[in-house]
Design a protein around this motif. Structure first.
Motif, short mmCIF file in Angstrom:
data_model
loop_
_atom_site.label_atom_id
_atom_site.label_comp_id
_atom_site.label_asym_id
_atom_site.label_seq_id
_atom_site.Cartn_x
_atom_site.Cartn_y
_atom_site.Cartn_z
N LEU A 77 17.59 73.62 83.73
CA LEU A 77 18.23 72.79 82.66
C LEU A 77 19.04 71.87 83.37
O LEU A 77 19.97 72.32 84.11
CB LEU A 77 18.74 73.55 81.59
N ALA A 78 18.95 70.61 83.45
CA ALA A 78 19.67 69.58 84.08
C ALA A 78 20.14 68.66 83.46
O ALA A 78 19.41 68.25 82.44
CB ALA A 78 18.55 69.11 85.35
N GLY A 79 21.20 68.02 83.76
CA GLY A 79 21.98 66.88 83.07
C GLY A 79 21.48 65.63 83.78
O GLY A 79 21.11 65.56 84.85
N LEU A 80 20.99 64.79 82.84
CA LEU A 80 20.60 63.16 83.24
C LEU A 80 21.29 62.36 82.59
O LEU A 80 21.75 62.35 81.55
CB LEU A 80 19.12 63.38 82.57
N GLU A 81 21.80 60.99 83.55
CA GLU A 81 22.29 59.89 83.16
C GLU A 81 21.32 58.86 83.11
O GLU A 81 20.58 58.50 84.24
CB GLU A 81 23.66 59.81 83.80
N MET A 82 21.08 58.09 82.04
CA MET A 82 20.00 56.99 82.43
C MET A 82 20.77 55.76 83.02
O MET A 82 22.03 55.49 82.99
CB MET A 82 19.82 56.49 80.99
N VAL A 83 20.01 55.32 84.25
CA VAL A 83 20.32 54.35 84.98
C VAL A 83 20.07 52.88 84.48
O VAL A 83 20.88 52.06 84.22
CB VAL A 83 19.77 54.45 86.17
N GLU A 84 18.80 52.96 83.73
CA GLU A 84 18.21 51.87 82.90
C GLU A 84 18.75 52.03 81.52
O GLU A 84 18.83 53.16 80.90
CB GLU A 84 16.99 51.69 83.35
N LYS A 85 18.61 50.97 80.64
CA LYS A 85 19.01 51.20 79.33
C LYS A 85 18.14 51.73 78.33
O LYS A 85 16.89 51.26 78.31
CB LYS A 85 19.11 49.47 78.83
N GLY A 86 18.29 52.89 77.87
CA GLY A 86 17.51 53.62 77.15
C GLY A 86 18.08 54.94 76.71
O GLY A 86 18.86 55.37 77.44
N ILE A 87 17.81 55.73 75.40
CA ILE A 87 18.35 56.89 75.19
C ILE A 87 17.26 57.71 75.13
O ILE A 87 16.45 57.84 74.50
CB ILE A 87 18.96 56.58 73.72
N PRO A 88 17.79 58.92 76.06
CA PRO A 88 16.84 60.10 76.12
C PRO A 88 16.85 60.78 74.87
O PRO A 88 17.80 61.24 74.24
CB PRO A 88 17.42 60.76 77.19
N ARG A 89 15.64 61.27 74.35
CA ARG A 89 15.49 62.05 73.11
C ARG A 89 14.83 63.15 73.33
O ARG A 89 13.74 63.12 74.06
CB ARG A 89 15.00 61.06 71.94
N THR A 90 14.79 64.05 72.37
CA THR A 90 14.20 65.39 72.52
C THR A 90 12.56 65.26 72.43
O THR A 90 12.20 64.17 71.81
CB THR A 90 14.57 66.33 71.07
N GLY A 91 12.16 66.03 73.33
CA GLY A 91 10.53 65.73 73.53
C GLY A 91 10.08 64.82 74.54
O GLY A 91 8.78 64.85 74.95
N TYR A 92 11.00 63.67 74.85
CA TYR A 92 10.50 62.74 75.72
C TYR A 92 10.32 63.41 77.37
O TYR A 92 10.75 64.20 77.63
CB TYR A 92 11.47 61.68 76.18
N GLU A 93 9.02 62.79 77.62
CA GLU A 93 8.50 63.40 79.07
C GLU A 93 9.41 62.97 80.15
O GLU A 93 9.97 61.77 80.29
CB GLU A 93 7.13 63.15 79.24
N ILE A 94 9.60 63.85 81.37
CA ILE A 94 10.40 63.19 82.33
C ILE A 94 9.57 63.37 83.81
O ILE A 94 8.69 64.28 83.93
CB ILE A 94 11.40 64.33 82.69
#
Length: 122
Positions: free
Chosen positions: A41-58
């Protein structure tokens, strides 16, 4: 719903596999503790404009899917878009560049240290 172990979630301090008492999953947790978890389980910070939401693929830089977002939001306190992702362990090092699929775009994110916010001690 994806199953995850306490070790993947970074809660290894709470797992006591060396005690004599048996419990469900003890053998699996012993093996995982010896070999290391395959996912983290890793913390992510968006570099580009967008909000990460549950279920989005990485995805990694090679366009391979390596995990998914477990939770994410726009943080008014941090003034950043952040999330937690369950990803393959080899990509979980702080500073690693990853990509989150948000709608039809893959937007750049980076792995950051958690917790995201620590209250200052006054």
């Amino acid at each position: 719903m994806t199953k995850r172990s306490a070790l993947e979630a970074g809660l290894g301090f709470a797992v006591k596999v060396n005690k004599e008492e048996d419990f469900i999953g003890k053998t699996s947790l012993q093996e995982e503790k010896e070999n290391g978890p395959t996912r983290k389980l890793a913390g992510l910070e968006m570099v580009e404009k967008g909000i990460p939401r549950t279920g989005y693929e990485i995805f990694n830089e090679n366009h391979e899917q390596i995990g998914h977002i477990t939770s994410g939001t726009q943080s008014p306190t941090l003034k950043k878009n952040v999330g937690l992702g369950l990803i393959n362990a080899e990509w979980a090092e702080v500073g690693t560049t990853l990509y989150v699929q948000i709608r039809k775009k893959r937007l750049k994110a980076k792995v950051i240290k958690t917790p995201f916010y620590r209250r200052s001690k006054s």
